[in-house]
Design a protein around this motif. Sequence first.
Motif, short mmCIF file in Angstrom:
data_model
loop_
_atom_site.label_atom_id
_atom_site.label_comp_id
_atom_site.label_asym_id
_atom_site.label_seq_id
_atom_site.Cartn_x
_atom_site.Cartn_y
_atom_site.Cartn_z
N LEU A 279 0.83 -1.20 0.00
CA LEU A 279 0.00 0.00 0.00
C LEU A 279 0.87 1.25 0.00
CD1 LEU A 279 -2.68 -1.01 2.65
CD2 LEU A 279 -3.14 -0.56 0.22
N ASP A 280 0.39 2.29 -0.66
CA ASP A 280 1.07 3.58 -0.62
C ASP A 280 0.92 4.21 0.76
OD1 ASP A 280 2.01 3.44 -3.16
OD2 ASP A 280 0.53 4.78 -4.04
N HIS A 281 1.90 5.00 1.14
CA HIS A 281 1.85 5.73 2.42
C HIS A 281 2.26 7.17 2.14
CE1 HIS A 281 5.98 3.96 2.20
NE2 HIS A 281 5.30 2.82 2.05
N VAL A 282 1.28 8.07 2.24
CA VAL A 282 1.47 9.47 1.90
C VAL A 282 1.55 10.29 3.17
CG1 VAL A 282 0.44 11.47 0.72
CG2 VAL A 282 0.26 9.16 -0.30
N PHE A 283 2.67 11.00 3.34
CA PHE A 283 2.85 11.87 4.49
C PHE A 283 2.77 13.33 4.06
CE2 PHE A 283 5.09 7.95 5.81
CZ PHE A 283 4.35 7.68 6.95
N LEU A 284 2.43 14.18 5.02
CA LEU A 284 2.27 15.60 4.74
C LEU A 284 3.55 16.37 4.99
CD1 LEU A 284 -0.72 14.70 4.83
CD2 LEU A 284 -1.25 16.88 5.93
N ALA A 285 3.73 17.44 4.23
CA ALA A 285 4.82 18.39 4.44
C ALA A 285 4.21 19.78 4.45
CB ALA A 285 5.86 18.27 3.33
N ALA A 286 4.64 20.60 5.39
CA ALA A 286 4.09 21.94 5.55
C ALA A 286 5.18 22.99 5.35
CB ALA A 286 3.48 22.10 6.94
N ALA B 69 14.98 18.02 -1.49
CA ALA B 69 15.06 16.86 -0.58
C ALA B 69 14.95 15.54 -1.32
CB ALA B 69 13.97 16.96 0.48
N GLY B 70 14.75 15.59 -2.63
CA GLY B 70 14.73 14.38 -3.43
C GLY B 70 13.37 13.94 -3.94
N SER B 71 12.33 14.73 -3.72
CA SER B 71 10.99 14.32 -4.13
C SER B 71 10.81 14.38 -5.64
CB SER B 71 9.94 15.22 -3.47
OG SER B 71 8.64 14.88 -3.93
N THR B 72 10.22 13.32 -6.19
CA THR B 72 9.85 13.31 -7.60
C THR B 72 8.33 13.42 -7.78
OG1 THR B 72 9.83 10.89 -7.58
CG2 THR B 72 11.86 11.96 -8.29
N ASN B 73 7.59 13.22 -6.70
CA ASN B 73 6.14 13.36 -6.73
C ASN B 73 5.68 14.20 -5.55
OD1 ASN B 73 5.65 11.88 -9.04
ND2 ASN B 73 5.16 9.99 -7.98
N ALA C 75 9.98 12.96 5.20
CA ALA C 75 8.69 12.77 4.52
C ALA C 75 8.90 12.22 3.11
CB ALA C 75 7.92 14.08 4.47
N VAL C 76 9.92 12.74 2.43
CA VAL C 76 10.22 12.26 1.08
C VAL C 76 10.69 10.80 1.13
CG1 VAL C 76 11.80 12.51 -0.87
CG2 VAL C 76 10.74 14.54 0.15
N GLU C 77 11.55 10.50 2.07
CA GLU C 77 12.11 9.15 2.18
C GLU C 77 11.03 8.11 2.50
OE1 GLU C 77 14.98 6.62 5.24
OE2 GLU C 77 15.07 8.81 5.25
N LYS C 78 10.09 8.47 3.36
CA LYS C 78 9.12 7.50 3.85
C LYS C 78 7.82 7.45 3.04
CE LYS C 78 11.66 6.12 7.31
NZ LYS C 78 12.28 4.78 7.30
N SER C 79 7.56 8.47 2.22
CA SER C 79 6.33 8.48 1.44
C SER C 79 6.46 7.59 0.22
CB SER C 79 5.98 9.90 0.98
OG SER C 79 5.57 10.71 2.06
N ARG C 80 5.35 6.95 -0.15
CA ARG C 80 5.25 6.26 -1.42
C ARG C 80 3.93 6.64 -2.04
NH1 ARG C 80 4.70 -0.08 -3.24
NH2 ARG C 80 2.49 0.48 -3.11
N GLY C 81 3.95 6.99 -3.32
CA GLY C 81 2.78 7.55 -3.99
C GLY C 81 3.09 9.00 -4.32
#
Length: 260
Positions: free
Chosen positions: A147-154, A202-206, A165-171
Amino acid sequence: MSTVESTIAARKAAGSGALIGYLPAGFPNLQSSIDAAVALVENGVDIIELGIPYTDPVMDGLVIQEATQRALENGFKLEHAFEAVSAITARVSAPVLVMTYFNPVLQYGIERFADDLVAAGGAGLITPDLTADNARSWLTAAERTDLDHVFLAAPSSSDARLRLAVEKSRGFVYAVSTMGITGARADVDSAARSLVSRLRDAGSTNACVGVGISSSDQVREVLGYADGAIVGSVLVKALADGGVPAVARTAAALATGTIA
């Protein structure tokens, strides 16, 4: 890639980005919430964010609070969310992410929740009150069940928290456009652009932007620098005011902002 990631990738390849639509399960009743979610997809929404009504929705604005309260008053139970996901995914192929505060997941049982969400055809979970550094049990269950796991960033997040958040999020990473609660705004806070830039560093592609988006122009603006635009309150208000036909028209209007 997960179905969410592949959907976003396809929209980016087409020269745009994804439109993500939020609606609460069980509002104004369970069947109508299912029909409304299907109508979103049939009118240009790429990914469904299905909210689980909660008694203390600290992030939600008045429109969503009133809708979720009505769903609860009408007898909504957590099991109904899985019924809704199953019914939606039987009718449309768009991925369905469930958005929930984490206490209902804990009460239901993390492993059981993950298993039942997969069985219903769900794509993953968005957890607004669960930070990546406190999510070990959920991440273990999500990885076991794919399952995807989407975390928030503010905007207020430190660089270290953004990296986590980038490292641990999927989706995708959910970039909160402005400090405060959800709700339609005339202007999407300029902090959103800066936040997405920091997430890229921070490395996010999505990175998908939510909170305050309410028009096709705002969708187009956000997709100029982010990978997805998340719309909620204006869709919930349309459903409250005019039922499924109104939410379909609103979704179609918003979707014009995704045209490259």
